[in-house]
Write a protein that holds these residues in place. Structure first.
Motif, short mmCIF file in Angstrom:
data_model
loop_
_atom_site.label_atom_id
_atom_site.label_comp_id
_atom_site.label_asym_id
_atom_site.label_seq_id
_atom_site.Cartn_x
_atom_site.Cartn_y
_atom_site.Cartn_z
N PHE A 130 4.16 32.48 -20.44
CA PHE A 130 3.69 33.70 -20.31
C PHE A 130 4.95 34.69 -20.66
O PHE A 130 5.62 34.69 -19.75
N ARG A 136 9.39 43.29 -12.93
CA ARG A 136 9.69 42.35 -12.02
C ARG A 136 10.18 43.01 -10.60
O ARG A 136 10.85 42.07 -9.73
N HIS A 145 10.30 37.72 0.61
CA HIS A 145 10.18 38.60 -0.69
C HIS A 145 8.88 38.38 -1.14
O HIS A 145 8.22 37.43 -1.33
N THR A 147 6.81 40.03 -4.49
CA THR A 147 6.92 40.81 -5.79
C THR A 147 5.79 41.64 -6.00
O THR A 147 4.62 41.49 -5.29
N TYR A 219 1.43 34.35 -12.86
CA TYR A 219 2.05 34.10 -11.46
C TYR A 219 3.15 32.82 -11.83
O TYR A 219 4.23 32.97 -11.58
N TYR A 220 2.72 31.96 -12.47
CA TYR A 220 3.70 30.77 -12.71
C TYR A 220 4.19 30.86 -14.15
O TYR A 220 5.23 29.92 -14.29
N GLY A 221 3.79 31.85 -14.84
CA GLY A 221 4.72 32.05 -16.06
C GLY A 221 4.21 31.03 -17.06
O GLY A 221 5.05 30.86 -18.33
N LEU A 222 3.23 30.32 -17.21
CA LEU A 222 2.57 29.22 -18.04
C LEU A 222 1.32 29.16 -18.03
O LEU A 222 0.68 29.42 -17.24
N THR B 212 3.12 22.94 -10.82
CA THR B 212 3.64 24.14 -11.24
C THR B 212 4.01 25.13 -9.95
O THR B 212 4.59 26.11 -10.21
N LYS B 222 15.04 27.22 1.50
CA LYS B 222 15.74 28.65 1.69
C LYS B 222 15.94 28.62 3.14
O LYS B 222 17.11 29.51 3.47
N PRO B 240 9.43 26.56 -14.28
CA PRO B 240 8.73 27.49 -13.17
C PRO B 240 9.68 27.44 -11.87
O PRO B 240 9.65 28.68 -11.25
N LYS B 243 12.18 30.11 -12.04
CA LYS B 243 11.65 31.47 -11.68
C LYS B 243 11.13 31.66 -10.36
O LYS B 243 11.55 32.72 -9.75
N GLN B 244 10.42 30.51 -9.57
CA GLN B 244 10.07 30.90 -8.24
C GLN B 244 11.50 30.76 -7.50
O GLN B 244 11.45 31.71 -6.35
N ARG B 247 12.59 34.42 -7.68
CA ARG B 247 11.39 35.41 -6.94
C ARG B 247 11.47 35.41 -5.45
O ARG B 247 11.41 36.43 -4.98
N LEU B 248 11.94 33.87 -4.94
CA LEU B 248 11.83 33.97 -3.47
C LEU B 248 13.21 34.42 -2.89
O LEU B 248 13.57 34.47 -1.70
N LEU B 268 10.11 28.68 -20.76
CA LEU B 268 9.26 28.46 -19.72
C LEU B 268 10.04 29.21 -18.48
O LEU B 268 9.42 29.99 -17.84
#
Lengths: 309, 380
Positions: A130, A136, A145, A147, A219-222, B212, B222, B240, B243-244, B247-248, B268
């Protein structure tokens, strides 16, 4: 505490996506007593169509703001999924409406496999990413956190749920849907066009599924041709957990399943002293599901409130 | 109707026999069949196709040059099969290839499929050279048919563990593995080496190779505030995950193995790939002795290289080299020649130890900078 809050946020976001997909299962079940196993694939098609539109738009008009591009993707995906669901119902389920209940169930599984393979032919077997179009921005809230995208997902999901409730409770179509759910024959005698109501149910479910599909892939980018399978299974479980056929049940079940999964994966290792690891995440969620069904076989809120409303 | 069916199955049975016949006796045919197995469907398709194309390039080149065995000109034929990265499918296609009379197999791609299939090749007595299976267990079974042309997980995990604690200065380390033979093997070797180098393992979490969503396990990690997260797995999960992790707000570097060190990971993970470190066994393609030249020839035919194509190419050449020395394609004779391999491959010099592992075993570390993998350093 911040970790617990973060797990709760993770769970709520995942849960609101489950809940949206679960609505599609539960609406169809409420009216037809059919488990529409192809619903997960409609979600996948929604994501794929949206991604195709987004890709094409990014090529054609690279200056367009990202949010507009994604919105355009959603706006094309919704009617595409509606048309798809209308077609599925007309071709695969309507001819079997008077057949024994197992026949449409098997057909549903067949439709699901066909759609998966079609998607594989059209969009290929690879994971499709995605594009990074959405802002962001991220907020910190007592150490957790969150978003902007997560907030939008939850808010949009809640709005859709409220909208659907209004539609079912307050409109003519909603009344017709409830009547059809109670008794198809009597509703027909009262002048309700049952075929149209059933089509409408599928179409509304598909529109929600399309939005859920775009949410998941953003959300997961894919996105991927089999992404709908596991999501569908989980959403179906959520619908059963809440009481299949019951709109509020699907919402509650979805949110609960998401939170249980997140908390399960987060804490099961520490709770069992490392004996069970985070790979028992799904086991934990389904354990809860079985537990609920043993004590409340018709789910948390019971089946088909429409019957008793 | 039933007679018709019977006739067809009898015919195909006869055909199968004749085919296996021609593979096993040396001079029955001029076509030598070699199997190639990799996932050609599912999330790892791009890497699987890459392996097959690497092998195909070698086969095409050898055929173009002409191969003489036992005084007659022979032609290689590559039979590509799809194991879907599934252990169950792997054993089925392995049996299918054995029945089709292949004299050797290049594959499989994943450790999880290579190991169960290796028993079938061992029972059939045909050599199997994996271009990319890195689990230690593969060559530790005592099979004289199991070979590989890539550094194994012990070599890679050791290098990664030392690098994480040494060069990256990690003190508290969290580990995630995808429960596949590859991911788990790599993570376990990493854990050993990192602990030995003085790092503290604060968490070991698990996922699977279809997942995913890693928010829950990353959040739990964390809470233990590590400065490095190691992932043993492939790019469809690594992307993914990167990314996560960002984001966290997890303040830790992500480190991975060769399953993540590819172009698809960058796609990705997007902007969140920045700063991720991953290793790859062997040398970067452009520092391989035959790398730039290989890239040109490969890309002219098959497009950009994904990952292991040079190794699949080398695996075919190792095999044909042994055939030439044996002056035969009979599996038993080829197997007797394989230990004597001393070949200058695209990926570097190839020699085997007693178990069938390569002795070269260089591991290169890469970091994502400005959206591309940049070489950090090569360790032995």
């Amino acid at each position: 505490m911040d970790i617990f809050l973060q797990q709760l946020v993770n769970g709520l976001v995942l849960g609101s996506i489950y809940a949206l997909v679960a609505l599609g299962y539960t609406m169809v079940y409420g009216i037809l007593e059919l488990i529409n196993f192809a619903h997960g694939e409609v979600v996948m098609i929604g994501a794929m169509v949206a991604l195709s539109v987004i890709g094409a738009l990014m090529g054609a008009a690279p200056d367009l703001p990202g949010v507009m591009v994604v919105l355009a993707g959603i706006l094309v995906a919704i009617p595409a999924c509606m048309a798809l669901a209308f077609g599925i119902e007309k071709i695969a389920y309507r001819p079997l409406r008077r057949a024994p209940r197992l026949a449409p169930l098997i057909t549903a599984i067949g439709v699901s496999i066909i759609l998966q393979n079609l998607a594989m032919l059209i969009w290929g077997r690879q994971y499709i990413s995605f594009p990074p179009l959405l802002p962001r921005a991220s907020f910190e809230f007592f150490g957790a956190h969150i978003t902007l995208l997560q907030i939008v997902i939850v808010a949009l999901a809640l709005t859709i749920m409220a909208g659907l409730w209004l539609l079912v409770e307050k409109t003519r179509l909603g009344r017709a849907m409830r009547a059809t759910a109670q008794s198809r024959e009597v509703a027909q005698l009262m002048g309700v066009n049952v075929d149209r109501v059933i089509s409408a149910t599928f179409i509304i479910g598909a529109a929600i599924a399309a939005i859920a599909g775009v949410m998941v892939s953003a959300y997961y980018g894919l996105a991927h041709y089999y992404m709908g399978f596991m999501l569908g299974l989980k959403a179906f479980s959520a619908a059963v957990l809440g009481g299949i056929g019951n709109l509020f049940g699907a919402m509650l079940g979805g949110l609960l399943l998401g939170v249980i999964e997140a908390l399960g994966a987060g804490y099961i290792g520490d709770l069992t002293g490392g004996f069970l690891g985070s790979h028992y995440q799904d086991v934990f969620a389904f354990f809860v599901l079985i537990g609920v069904l043993v004590f409340r076989p018709s789910g948390l809120l019971g089946e088909r409130v429409a019957n008793r409303a | 109707m039933t007679f018709h069916k019977f006739a067809i199955s009898a015919l195909s049975l006869a055909l199968a026999f004749s085919l296996s016949g021609c593979g096993k006796t040396e001079d029955a045919g001029n076509v030598i069949k070699i199997g190639s197995v990799a996932p050609l469907t599912g999330p790892q398709t791009h890497i699987g196709k890459d392996n097959e194309n690497g092998a195909r390039l070698a086969v095409d080149e050898i055929n173009a040059k002409g191969l003489m065995l036992g005084g007659r000109k022979v032609k290689l034929e590559l039979l590509g099969e799809d194991d879907q990265a599934e252990p169950k499918a792997a054993t089925i296609v392995a049996q299918k290839l054995v029945d089709a009379g292949v004299v050797a197999v290049i594959g499989h791609l994943n450790s999880g499929t290579t190991i169960p299939a290796s028993r079938i090749y061992h029972d059939a007595g045909i050599p199997q050279i994996s271009p990319s299976a890195t689990a230690v267990a593969y060559t530790a079974q005592g099979y004289n048919t199991a070979w590989r042309v890539m550094a194994n997980d012990a070599q890679q995990g050791k290098a990664l563990g030392r690098f994480a604690v040494g060069k990256m200065g990690a003190k508290k380390i969290a580990i995630i593995d995808d429960r596949t033979a590859y991911g788990q093997g790599l993570a376990d070797e990493f854990e050993k080496a990192a602990t030995a180098a003085g790092g503290e393992i604060v968490a070991h979490e698990f996922t699977n190779d279809r997942a995913t969503d890693f928010n829950a396990i990353l959040t739990s990690i964390k809470g233990k505030s590590p400065d490095l997260v190691f992932f043993g797995g492939m790019d469809p999960q690594g992307g993914p995950m990167a990314k996560q992790l960002k984001r966290l707000g997890l303040n830790a570097r992500l480190l991975g193995g060769d399953g993540m060190q590819n172009a698809n990971f960058l796609k990705l993970a997007g902007a969140d790939a920045e700063g991720v470190v991953a290793s790859s066994p062997g040398l970067p393609i452009d520092s391989m002795p035959g790398g730039p030249d290989f890239r040109k020839r490969y890309e002219a035919k098959h497009g950009p290289i994904q990952l292991y194509a040079p190794y699949a190419y080398d695996a075919v050449n190792v095999l044909v080299d042994a055939m030439k020395r044996a002056n035969s394609a009979v599996p038993a004779k080829v197997l007797a020649e394989l230990p004597k391999t001393d070949l200058q491959g695209v990926s570097g010099p190839i020699k085997f130890d007693a178990k069938g592992d390569t002795t070269g075993g260089a591991v290169t570390l890469y970091e994502v900078k400005d959206g591309a993998w940049k070489v950090l350093e090569t360790v032995k």
